[in-house]
Scaffold this active site. Structure first.
Site: not given
Lengths: 238, 217, 238, 217
Positions: D52-53
């Site tokens: 997840s960024e």
């Protein structure tokens, strides 16, 4: 089940080709993956480019056998070193002087940043370090913040050889004290990243907030006994 | 006055003199050689945080023989300790501290310093077989202040305080202060200004040992 | 004795000037330094440029009061946002549409890398992200590895406002889980870095191998109660 | 054959179809919207590591109500867990994973995909007041593979499988595969190749709903 551990040095070294660029961490011998370097010497790939902070220490009179980087050079396996130190009175220095080894000697911070850039997908960057010096020769210069800056390129490796203190099967790594040095950024910058670890831990034993190198940067792991660094005064000649 | 009336500072004398000027709270990188000795001359109660480019922030004293830790060395690959409050970082983060302008000071050894602040400290010619750059170029460009500690003259008596550096540069216009065996010099718009001279040596005698013109404070 | 703790919000905010660029971490409200943002609203500096991942969430019908970033904008204190999200139906979107707020909207990874570059002394770098898109307009293009890349500039802040979980008096910080996000790189990139921390620990309690932001990047620290992030569904409008 | 004989895949149907093709060991970023649902369709025993960024590698399922942790969210700011073996990193390191080519796959939502692999998924015009780029441009350029999951047509029935994208690009020539409500399409040198069609829909009917020319496998 993901398991990045390999069972043998031969498996760890499998597929390293002639002409490869090899990233070798370590500051002196601290953090240097000596077991994997032994494996590389054994494996036989040649015509290598080594990226390593120091390409060779001073050879004292009556010195013990060379360190691993010097041994690779002395075996004629290295065409080029990219490094921040080549000492005249070292194995590397002698090979450079004889015209048998190419040396690109660059500032240590530029070396680190070029490696990190490769890992982070940055193909090139400007830096004021080295402007107005021999290091700037042939490089593009542009002014930022009133200072001349030179353009430096990312420095990826075909292979990174990494020394970790602990690893789990996903390839999460922690390092011991100042043995961290170039290891995390070289792990990022290697197309094939091979780790030697002193300790193996279960998944989850390294807390998520304490992982230094996440497993995404790691391909293969080999367990080897702890690699106690030999200091120069003790005969190191890395 | 006879020239034997003064006694040049030795390596520890120079280190001690420089240590006097480092205030509490500074983040400082000490180069290989004489600069490394400075740490021994900072009083224990004065908190100065020493950075070592191999990724140690908060370097402490040398290790005790009965508690060896071969994995903890400084930039000279001497076995050291880390102070409570110290941190280990990787080489990119270590040089982010250097290159990002976060160090209050770096103290480097030197071969030559010019009156415009140019520093030469890594090579004696452009063509020598060995090349040892290390972190000096990064430190000279990146630190907020660059001090140099060096003998005032070469073993042959040649000056190191110059109008222009003859050796290959480490960085241009970077040095703000020089601690030599004979004096403390500030590098300013006007050139070198003499801050301090060792006892028994006159301004004129100091000038005679320097190529660049020196100015009185 | 080094002690970076300040005793009051007024002391923490002292000297922040009109026209400053303010780095504000957080992903949604997670890792966003809301106490310091309250302090900034109170302090009064105006004509600000905010660097923040998201310049405003959607305003649902009957939404509760705006988040802190939106409150700064709504108070007319912000001339520009540099961000990866401006939603049309948010406070920021409305101000942009009205021509009262300038918005530089850029890819999130480019935002992060530009901030990190500022902290690391890299004035400019090339990246393939954004090439061939609206983001590339007006930017220099150069090909690396067979791909067009655009030149991006470092993004420093006059001030960085940081939310930490624990801090010691030297300014060493750790963060809680995904609240880490932009905090470490913004701490590096701020000329003046001000931290709010939920917990205070003694020097040495954060092991040297587990420090996330070393104190060298920190100027001032204020202890405030833990900043429990409000999620969008709970009325956040950061 | 009547057009009512086929049933387009819903959001979960598309997610489940894409999940089938993700092998164990891949590092995968799942974009906001339908792609996020893919995680629920990967069997628990198949180890796929979700990125997840916002700096979470190894994202796990949603939090249980009795064990809330507001400091742990994914890129959609949903409260999630982290798996044993996961890691938290800062935003620069998170995007180093993305931009440095370390993700095996990212799956993005899409507005339009062109036969040369161009993707438009962030704006409907160059001038709209809102601009929501987020991490999509980084992911589209940086991941080793880019898949897109989207409805085959707009609500008005307009095609999204195009010769050229009409909306502003997210990235050029980046998409390798598209999962739609009607089909799975590979993007190749020849253009779109149909890998899979939902039951009851013919190749010709699929072509009629697409602007770009489709090719048989």
């Amino acid at each position: 089940m993901i398991d990045k551990f390999v069972r043998s040095m031969a498996e760890a070294m499998n597929g390293i080709r002639d002409g490869s660029t090899i990233l070798i961490p370590g500051f002196g011998e601290v953090g240097q993956p000596n077991a994997l370097l032994e494996g590389l010497i054994e494996q036989g790939a040649t015509n290598l480019t080594l990226v390593v902070n120091s390409a060779g220490r001073v050879l004292p009179p009556g010195a013990p056998p060379n360190g691993h980087v010097a041994r690779l050079i002395d075996a004629g396996r290295v065409k080029k070193v990219i490094t921040s130190f080549v000492r005249a009175n070292s194995t590397a220095g002698a090979w450079v002087k004889a015209g048998k080894l190419e040396a690109e000697v660059i500032p240590q911070g530029t070396l680190a940043e070029r490696i990190r850039a490769a890992g982070a997908g940055v193909p090139a960057f400007f830096t004021p370090t080295g402007a107005n010096t021999l290091v700037a020769e042939g490089k593009e210069v542009r002014e930022y913040n009133g200072r001349p800056c030179i353009l430096e390129l990312a420095l990826p490796g075909d292979v990174a050889l990494i020394e970790a203190w602990s690893a789990d099967r996903w390839g999460n790594l922690v390092f011991r004290d100042s043995a961290r040095n170039f290891n995390p950024i070289m792990a990022m910058a290697g197309r094939l990243t091979i780790v030697q670890t002193a300790h193996v831990v279960d998944l989850g034993q390294i807390p998520a907030n304490e992982v230094i190198t996440p497993g995404i940067f790691v391909d293969r792991i080999l367990r080897v006994p702890a690699n106690e660094p030999v200091l120069p005064g003790q005969g190191s000649n890395s | 006055m006879s020239e034997t009336a003064f006694k040049p500072l030795g390596r520890n004398g120079m280190a001690a003199r420089a240590a006097l000027d480092i205030p509490e709270g500074w983040y400082v990188n000490l180069g290989i050689g004489i600069p490394t000795l400075i740490a021994d001359h900072i009083p224990a109660e004065r908190e100065v945080i020493i950075h070592s480019e191999n990724g140690v922030l908060g370097v402490g004293p040398a290790q005790e023989a009965h508690r060896p830790n071969p994995w903890l060395v400084n930039a000279s690959t001497h076995r050291v300790t880390i102070r409570p409050g110290g941190a280990f970082v990787d080489h990119a983060d270590s040089f982010a501290m250097v290159r990002g302008g976060h160090l209050d000071l770096c103290v480097l050894g030197g071969f030559q310093v010019a009156e415009n602040g140019d520093l030469a400290n890594w090579a004696h010619s452009a063509t020598e077989a060995g090349r040892q750059i290390g972190g000096a170029m990064d430190l000279a460009v990146g630190a907020k202040r660059v001090w140099v500690v060096m003998e005032h003259n070469t073993k042959d008596g040649a000056p190191r305080i110059l109008k222009h550096c003859a050796y290959p540069l480490t960085a241009a216009r970077c040095v703000s202060r020089v601690y030599t065996s004979l004096a403390v010099l500030d590098v300013t718009e006007r050139g070198f200004i003499v801050v301090d001279i060792i006892p028994g040596l006159s301004f004129e005698e100091l000038q005679a040992r320097s190529e660049a013109t020196l100015h009185r404070a």
